[in-house]
Design a protein around this motif. Sequence first.
Motif, PDB file in Angstrom:
ATOM      1  N   LEU A  82       0.832  -1.204   0.000  1.00  0.00           N
ATOM      2  CA  LEU A  82       0.000   0.000   0.000  1.00  0.00           C
ATOM      3  C   LEU A  82       0.868   1.256   0.000  1.00  0.00           C
ATOM      4  CD1 LEU A  82      -2.791  -0.974   2.538  1.00  0.00           C
ATOM      5  CD2 LEU A  82      -3.019  -0.732   0.078  1.00  0.00           C
ATOM      6  N   ASP A 127       2.470   1.640  -3.441  1.00  0.00           N
ATOM      7  CA  ASP A 127       1.512   2.177  -4.412  1.00  0.00           C
ATOM      8  C   ASP A 127       1.377   3.692  -4.266  1.00  0.00           C
ATOM      9  OD1 ASP A 127       1.024  -0.358  -5.359  1.00  0.00           O
ATOM     10  OD2 ASP A 127      -0.910  -0.587  -4.362  1.00  0.00           O
ATOM     11  N   ALA A 128       1.401   4.172  -3.043  1.00  0.00           N
ATOM     12  CA  ALA A 128       1.213   5.600  -2.787  1.00  0.00           C
ATOM     13  C   ALA A 128       2.374   6.434  -3.315  1.00  0.00           C
ATOM     14  CB  ALA A 128       1.025   5.858  -1.298  1.00  0.00           C
ATOM     15  N   GLU A 156     -17.612   7.969   2.478  1.00  0.00           N
ATOM     16  CA  GLU A 156     -17.517   6.973   1.422  1.00  0.00           C
ATOM     17  C   GLU A 156     -18.303   5.745   1.864  1.00  0.00           C
ATOM     18  OE1 GLU A 156     -14.060   4.712  -1.137  1.00  0.00           O
ATOM     19  OE2 GLU A 156     -13.532   6.355   0.192  1.00  0.00           O
ATOM     20  N   GLU A 192      -8.651  -1.185  -0.099  1.00  0.00           N
ATOM     21  CA  GLU A 192      -8.873  -0.285  -1.241  1.00  0.00           C
ATOM     22  C   GLU A 192      -9.003   1.168  -0.779  1.00  0.00           C
ATOM     23  OE1 GLU A 192     -12.219   0.507  -4.674  1.00  0.00           O
ATOM     24  OE2 GLU A 192     -11.958  -1.528  -3.923  1.00  0.00           O
ATOM     25  N   GLN A 193      -9.753   1.397   0.278  1.00  0.00           N
ATOM     26  CA  GLN A 193      -9.930   2.747   0.801  1.00  0.00           C
ATOM     27  C   GLN A 193      -8.628   3.280   1.409  1.00  0.00           C
ATOM     28  OE1 GLN A 193     -12.133   0.245   1.354  1.00  0.00           O
ATOM     29  NE2 GLN A 193     -13.974   0.984   0.356  1.00  0.00           N
ATOM     30  N   GLU A 194      -7.846   2.416   2.049  1.00  0.00           N
ATOM     31  CA  GLU A 194      -6.554   2.827   2.590  1.00  0.00           C
ATOM     32  C   GLU A 194      -5.628   3.295   1.478  1.00  0.00           C
ATOM     33  OE1 GLU A 194      -6.007  -0.176   6.410  1.00  0.00           O
ATOM     34  OE2 GLU A 194      -5.325  -0.809   4.437  1.00  0.00           O
ATOM     35  N   ARG A 195      -5.550   2.500   0.415  1.00  0.00           N
ATOM     36  CA  ARG A 195      -4.683   2.845  -0.718  1.00  0.00           C
ATOM     37  C   ARG A 195      -5.111   4.155  -1.342  1.00  0.00           C
ATOM     38  NH1 ARG A 195      -4.198   3.119  -5.856  1.00  0.00           N
ATOM     39  NH2 ARG A 195      -6.297   2.481  -6.299  1.00  0.00           N
ATOM     40  N   ASP A 196      -6.397   4.318  -1.598  1.00  0.00           N
ATOM     41  CA  ASP A 196      -6.902   5.542  -2.217  1.00  0.00           C
ATOM     42  C   ASP A 196      -6.619   6.768  -1.355  1.00  0.00           C
ATOM     43  OD1 ASP A 196      -7.818   3.985  -4.290  1.00  0.00           O
ATOM     44  OD2 ASP A 196      -9.926   4.087  -3.705  1.00  0.00           O
ATOM     45  N   ALA A 197      -6.864   6.665  -0.059  1.00  0.00           N
ATOM     46  CA  ALA A 197      -6.649   7.796   0.840  1.00  0.00           C
ATOM     47  C   ALA A 197      -5.176   8.193   0.884  1.00  0.00           C
ATOM     48  CB  ALA A 197      -7.141   7.466   2.239  1.00  0.00           C
ATOM     49  N   VAL A 231      -2.811   7.537  -1.443  1.00  0.00           N
ATOM     50  CA  VAL A 231      -2.401   8.061  -2.761  1.00  0.00           C
ATOM     51  C   VAL A 231      -2.837   9.516  -2.903  1.00  0.00           C
ATOM     52  CG1 VAL A 231      -2.849   7.889  -5.245  1.00  0.00           C
ATOM     53  CG2 VAL A 231      -2.276   5.845  -3.950  1.00  0.00           C
ATOM     54  N   LEU A 232      -4.050   9.833  -2.468  1.00  0.00           N
ATOM     55  CA  LEU A 232      -4.551  11.203  -2.580  1.00  0.00           C
ATOM     56  C   LEU A 232      -3.852  12.161  -1.612  1.00  0.00           C
ATOM     57  CD1 LEU A 232      -8.353  10.522  -3.042  1.00  0.00           C
ATOM     58  CD2 LEU A 232      -6.726  11.317  -4.767  1.00  0.00           C
TER      59      LEU A 232
END
Length: 160
Positions: A9, A12-13, A92, A105-110, A112-113
């Motif tokens: 994770l 990815d970020a 969300e 999925e939410q951890e990765r998105d948060a 990355v943003l």
Amino acid sequence: MRAPLGRQLVADAVAGVGGDADGSSAEIAVTVTLTDDNVFVRGAITGALKVPCVRCLRAVTLDVCAPIDLVFLPAEGEREDGEDDEPTDEVEVATHDGLKIDLSEQERDALVLAVPMNPTCRADCKGLCPVCGGDRNECECGCDTKVVDPRLAALKEIKL
């Protein structure tokens, strides 16, 4: 609940900005509340991410904080008849199977943003010289950085 985020994770970020996954770390701290069949998750991801400055390419450690505000509703097969939960814009919404929730999925998105698109080592970073490649934060190289449009170069030959 507090736990470190997985290495993938974090990788990815920082991948989008060419960061160092091994020099970066992050953790998540959340509070989970169960109300009827709905699961509310609220907290934040905090960490120190090692990324290059976009101007001078020096390694920069960024402190990031990404809020987590999620509602997990029962999957369609798990819902009781007559339930009609409308998702809101503030949180969300995801689904759960009645046994477990998956935050990956939410951890990765948060995370990355939370990484800036153009991280800099400092606000007044001068960057690299486009001619010699020297770091202009350390010393001025004296290179001529005026760029003349090649389409207009013929106009320099005109004598008035």
